[in-house]
Design a protein around this motif. Structure first.
Motif: not given
Lengths: 436, 436
Positions: B108-109, B111, B113, B115, B117-118, B394-396
């Motif tokens: 899990k990280w 980025d 921008d 977002a 992600l993982g 994914a989480r925005m």
């Protein structure tokens, strides 16, 4: 109308069980035709591929025109508008960054008995990516299939794409170029799969074939499986959205439609603890369908296979979702991470209302090639690992063999595999001689 | 006699290419029979399984006797000699320790921008392990298939094993017990695979089926693939030994025979830079065959499919080995680690003369279920990962969606997937309203 289910209803379990096993797709039986095509390509190589391309795609080729030339590719790519080119490159960067994190680690250690153990990952040498022509020719799929292969270290990466009547999708060629594909062949169908698996004078065989395709392509992939590796056979797309009442019904409606518009056999499911919210989403879907370009696809998908399920609480929502094991799962709730902890089977999870599934189709980073038809119970989306394989390593010191060899000898004899035991015994005897 | 090849010979390339494509196995076409059996089990459940077991295994069962009872298992296990029991437990400990290291990491990280992600790995819920009856009923295979499943966290793990005429191999039941199998059904053939895939009144369906079997079992696994996950369809065993002249020819001879004794279609290959050493190994093989219990199997395997290849140097040996992509590869040379660096395709590597392949079959730790028939070019041996699957996450944030959403919208429109684009646009519009 989509199905309305409510876990509070007495007949819920029976209706949900029936819903789960509804068959959405009848694959035509093209196995005999595909077997003949594969045999033909194996026997006659390029000549067969050219003849079949003329027959199915109405396109006359010669061996030196099976692949696009660099000039042709450059000319087609030049036709792509700058905005689309930039979007494609943006997506490629994000997909590459995500997949780079999937690179697996090698391992090596020596255990207390003196056995040195480990494993090493290596890339597949050559991979082929099938890209459909026509309606389902998606440049995003080229990125999603080709980039993990390149990240894995695949040396030779080729694309085959049919160009019926010579029609080319410039974005597909641009995506292939952006993803680092080496060669693009204008060949499709079972003949393309056969050429990739067995090779022809012009097409060198590959070790792994990935990518979506029609019934002929799917049947051909099943047939060549074993000779080469293949990815999963993909079924129609699916989305399951778990949403509480604190959502804009219109957002959820377009999310559901974004999968329904793929295919009349696609499936969109809403699970919500609020029946009124469910009805509001259904109304919003109907409203959107009035103007949606692909309403003739999305409408039947929603009405025939869609469902709105009202649940008592989010725990129940997670349980039902686990039984569906959806390809795409949106968690549009206040605490999506907490709910995600309860999800055991899903191809991809999209957390929170600001993460529409479509982000994952293009630019999120994770792969959009995902398990369908409940196969997320036992399989994963495409990844770098699909283009690598692991070799296990073992080295015994004489002392280690002395310690663990006798157990191997006993088990070999218990399985009546004498030579197995002798291969250990011959070495143990030498050790004993040396000790004496 | 095995084939003798020498890379210095003018016709080497042609002969080696022919050798590589020699077909060693003709699988009988049992597909129609298997389809009928599967349909029957799907339609009639336990009744079909019981009838088929009576027909094929001459064994009368009732639904409550489909599975072994705890008492039966305890009674069978009590018949196993202590030495074999200790060896099995020793092997299980080592296999468990090796596979525990294969547990994959979640990630899990966030980025730049915005977002997040993982991915997350979860176990398959239920797995079934097919164990053949009769000659090929190997307790070591029970350990090799069941332990990775348990390490992965599979909740329900069942074994099916035919017991023709009621004949039970106590070691198989003991291995199942040691490996932590929940239930053992005395059912075999395609009917067992059908019961595992579709379930009956007594057999709950599983999500993944692994384990070797005859042509009926292999055909049934191919048929149920998609409904459940399966492992690879295994072909006859293979060993390739790269050995220099500093080896005891007899050690290498028994190593070659340890795979040749599995099956008349098995293949044993020696590659050596020293032709005299090669001849000495051939003589040692012949001598061992005079007394070997399974000479009637190992002899034909060696004579029909065996080969001794003389090479100029070890680099050439590695190149040829990579073209074979062997299931098992022994490196009996002075610096096996250096040579292993040059190996790109192999199921398992055994380093140095003190590591006979048989160690890997039983107690080394790595899995003995490995890719055959050159499929090490694109696939790996069985591992913990075969019983797990990965869900991408994914989480925005709103800001992340604002940054990367427009690219998704552009690509969606370029693919004529309007609803995909709208699901992003609806949210971007809200952000713009809020900004305004």
């Amino acid at each position: 109308m989509p199905q309305f289910l409510n876990t509070a209803d007495a007949d819920f379990e029976a209706r949900f069980a029936a819903f789960l096993t509804t068959k959405r797709e009848d694959a035509p039986d093209v196995d005999a035709a595909v077997a003949a095509i594969i045999d033909d390509v194996r026997a006659r190589g390029d000549a067969a591929v050219i003849e079949l391309t003329e027959r199915f795609d109405r396109l006359a080729l010669t061996p030196d025109r099976l692949a696009f030339s660099d000039d042709e590719i450059a000319a087609e790519c030049a036709r792509v508008p700058d905005a689309e080119k930039a979007a494609l490159e943006h997506a490629a960067r994000r997909i590459r960054a995500y997949h780079a994190r999937q690179m697996p680690d090698d391992a090596k250690w020596t255990d207390p008995d003196g056995a040195t153990l480990g494993w090493r990952w290596t890339p597949v040498e050559a991979a082929g990516l099938y890209v459909p022509g026509g309606l389902a020719s998606y440049p995003s799929s080229v990125l999603m299939n080709a980039i993990p292969a390149r990240v894995a270290g695949v040396e030779r990466l080729v694309v085959t794409v049919p160009t019926p009547d010579g029609t080319v999708n410039p974005l597909v060629l641009l995506a292939a170029k952006v993803a680092g594909v080496d060669t693009v062949f204008r060949v499709g169908g079972a003949q393309a799969i056969a050429a990739l698996a067995y090779g022809t004078e012009t097409v060198s065989p590959v070790d792994k074939i990935v990518g979506p395709g029609n019934a002929y392509v799917a049947a051909a992939k099943r047939r060549v499986f074993g000779k080469v590796g293949i990815d999963m056979i993909a079924g129609p797309s699916e989305i399951l959205v778990i949403a509480d009442a604190d959502n804009d019904p219109d957002w959820i409606a377009v999310d559901l439609l974004s999968q329904a518009e793929h295919d009349e056999s696609a499936q969109a499911i809403l699970i919500t603890p609020d029946a009124d919210f469910g009805r509001a989403v259904v109304a919003a879907v109907e409203k959107r369908l009035e103007t949606l370009e692909r309403h003739a696809i999305a409408g039947p998908s929603w009405r025939d296979y869609g469902a709105v399920i009202t649940v008592r609480d989010l725990d129940e929502a997670a349980e039902l979702s686990n039984r569906v094991a959806p390809e795409h799962l949106e968690l549009c709730v206040a605490e999506p991470e907490a709910l995600a902890e309860k999800i055991r089977h899903a191809g991809a999870i999209f957390l929170g209302s600001w993460t529409p599934e479509a982000i994952g189709d293009y630019v999120g980073g994770p792969n959009h090639v995902l398990p369908t038809a409940r196969s997320a119970r036992f399989s994963s989306g495409l990844s770098v690992l699909d283009f690598m394989k692991r070799t296990t390593l073992a080295r015994m010191s004489p002392a280690a063999l002395n310690t663990i060899g006798p157990a191997a000898e006993i088990l070999a004899r218990s399985e009546s595999l004498e030579a197995h035991g002798l291969s250990v015994r011959a070495r143990l005897d030498r050790l004993n001689e040396e000790d004496a």
